[in-house]
Design a protein around this motif. Structure first.
Motif, short mmCIF file in Angstrom:
data_model
loop_
_atom_site.label_atom_id
_atom_site.label_comp_id
_atom_site.label_asym_id
_atom_site.label_seq_id
_atom_site.Cartn_x
_atom_site.Cartn_y
_atom_site.Cartn_z
N PHE A 55 0.93 -0.91 0.24
CA PHE A 55 0.59 0.42 -0.19
C PHE A 55 0.85 1.28 -0.25
O PHE A 55 2.06 0.86 -0.01
CB PHE A 55 -0.91 -0.08 1.41
CG PHE A 55 0.13 0.04 2.52
CD1 PHE A 55 0.00 1.36 3.17
CD2 PHE A 55 0.53 -1.51 3.15
CE1 PHE A 55 1.10 1.13 4.65
CE2 PHE A 55 0.80 -1.41 4.51
CZ PHE A 55 1.17 -0.26 5.57
N ASP A 56 0.14 2.22 -0.43
CA ASP A 56 1.21 4.13 -0.03
C ASP A 56 1.14 4.09 1.28
O ASP A 56 0.42 4.33 1.90
CB ASP A 56 0.10 4.90 -0.81
CG ASP A 56 0.61 5.98 -0.91
OD1 ASP A 56 1.75 6.02 -0.42
OD2 ASP A 56 0.11 7.02 -1.45
N ASP A 57 2.31 3.87 1.58
CA ASP A 57 2.89 4.55 2.98
C ASP A 57 3.24 6.01 3.66
O ASP A 57 3.32 6.68 4.19
CB ASP A 57 3.57 3.57 3.26
CG ASP A 57 4.52 4.34 2.54
OD1 ASP A 57 4.94 4.59 2.07
OD2 ASP A 57 5.91 3.02 3.10
N PHE A 58 2.23 6.55 2.22
CA PHE A 58 2.37 8.32 2.58
C PHE A 58 1.12 8.57 3.40
O PHE A 58 0.78 7.48 3.15
CB PHE A 58 2.63 8.97 1.92
CG PHE A 58 3.15 10.47 1.53
CD1 PHE A 58 4.58 10.40 2.12
CD2 PHE A 58 2.52 11.33 0.98
CE1 PHE A 58 5.02 11.55 2.82
CE2 PHE A 58 2.63 12.43 1.68
CZ PHE A 58 3.67 12.88 2.28
N ASP A 59 1.18 9.96 3.66
CA ASP A 59 -0.60 9.77 4.10
C ASP A 59 -1.65 9.45 3.91
O ASP A 59 -1.91 9.36 2.29
CB ASP A 59 -0.67 11.79 4.38
CG ASP A 59 0.13 12.31 4.61
OD1 ASP A 59 1.20 11.59 5.84
OD2 ASP A 59 0.93 13.74 4.39
N GLY A 71 -2.40 6.32 3.21
CA GLY A 71 -2.43 5.57 2.59
C GLY A 71 -2.52 3.38 3.20
O GLY A 71 -3.21 2.82 2.14
N ILE A 72 -2.42 4.03 4.58
CA ILE A 72 -2.69 2.78 5.54
C ILE A 72 -4.54 2.84 6.03
O ILE A 72 -5.30 1.57 5.97
CB ILE A 72 -1.85 2.34 6.39
CG1 ILE A 72 -1.83 1.54 7.50
CG2 ILE A 72 -2.41 3.68 7.64
CD1 ILE A 72 -1.24 0.74 8.25
N TYR A 73 -5.06 4.37 5.76
CA TYR A 73 -6.15 3.68 5.87
C TYR A 73 -7.16 2.61 5.75
O TYR A 73 -8.04 2.00 6.21
CB TYR A 73 -7.00 5.26 6.31
CG TYR A 73 -6.08 5.90 7.45
CD1 TYR A 73 -6.05 5.72 8.45
CD2 TYR A 73 -6.54 7.39 6.43
CE1 TYR A 73 -5.06 6.73 9.58
CE2 TYR A 73 -5.48 8.01 7.97
CZ TYR A 73 -5.19 7.94 8.82
OH TYR A 73 -5.15 8.60 9.84
N PRO A 74 -7.33 2.79 4.24
CA PRO A 74 -8.33 2.01 3.37
C PRO A 74 -8.23 0.56 3.67
O PRO A 74 -9.35 -0.39 2.90
CB PRO A 74 -8.36 2.29 2.45
CG PRO A 74 -7.03 3.17 2.31
CD PRO A 74 -6.88 4.09 3.06
#
Length: 172
Positions: free
Chosen positions: A116-120, A122-125
């Protein structure tokens, strides 16, 4: 603009952030370490001293002296969950105000399909945001965290009535 510290920079909210989806005031970050001219960086470094506990080795003293940045958060400001891109230990030292932190170890990824995108945000979804720690850091206090540790922050307006200031830097 000399009144930058009074202007709210709204960012998107997310229901999994500590604010439960309210928009945050984005932090102002002064990346002295890598976004300033050499002359400006050198001028600021004249006033910068590494913390006493990093003075035992030249490498750590130099790394802290060379890698600092400043964070300014308005009340109700902060950052969404993200992992920093550098691969070094990080210290965040709070000068003023109180910053609330939530953190977790980077989740186990068994296949490339789990990435996943580990920038702002990105982990939430992904359904993997499960903070292991939640705590406040006040003036004169620090938090130390390892590379790739996912973290989010918030300056609770019930506690912070004005701009909160902190510094971060890396060491080995």
């Amino acid at each position: 603009d000399s009144r930058w510290y009074t202007k709210v920079r709204p960012t998107k909210g997310h229901k999994l952030h500590m604010t439960k989806g309210r928009k945050l005031a984005g932090p102002y970050t002064w990346h002295v370490k890598d976004e300033e001219t050499k002359a400006t960086k050198a001028a600021v470094q004249q006033f910068w001293e590494a913390p006493y506990f990093l003075n035992q080795t030249h490498l750590n003293r130099y790394e802290a002296w060379d890698a600092f940045e400043f964070w300014f958060s308005m009340p109700d400001g902060g950052a969404m969950a993200h992992a920093d891109s550098y691969q070094e230990m990080t210290i965040s030292a709070q000068f003023s105000g109180v910053k609330r932190w939530r953190m977790m170890m980077y989740p186990n990824l068994t296949t490339v399909l789990d990435s996943f995108d580990d920038f702002d945000t990105g982990i939430y979804p992904t359904g993997r945001w499960q903070p292991e720690y939640e705590f406040d850091v006040g003036p004169g206090q620090c938090v130390v965290f390892p590379p790739c540790y996912i973290h989010e922050t918030w300056s609770d307006p019930k506690i912070n009535k004005q701009c909160a200031a902190a510094t971060t830097f890396q060491f080995n």
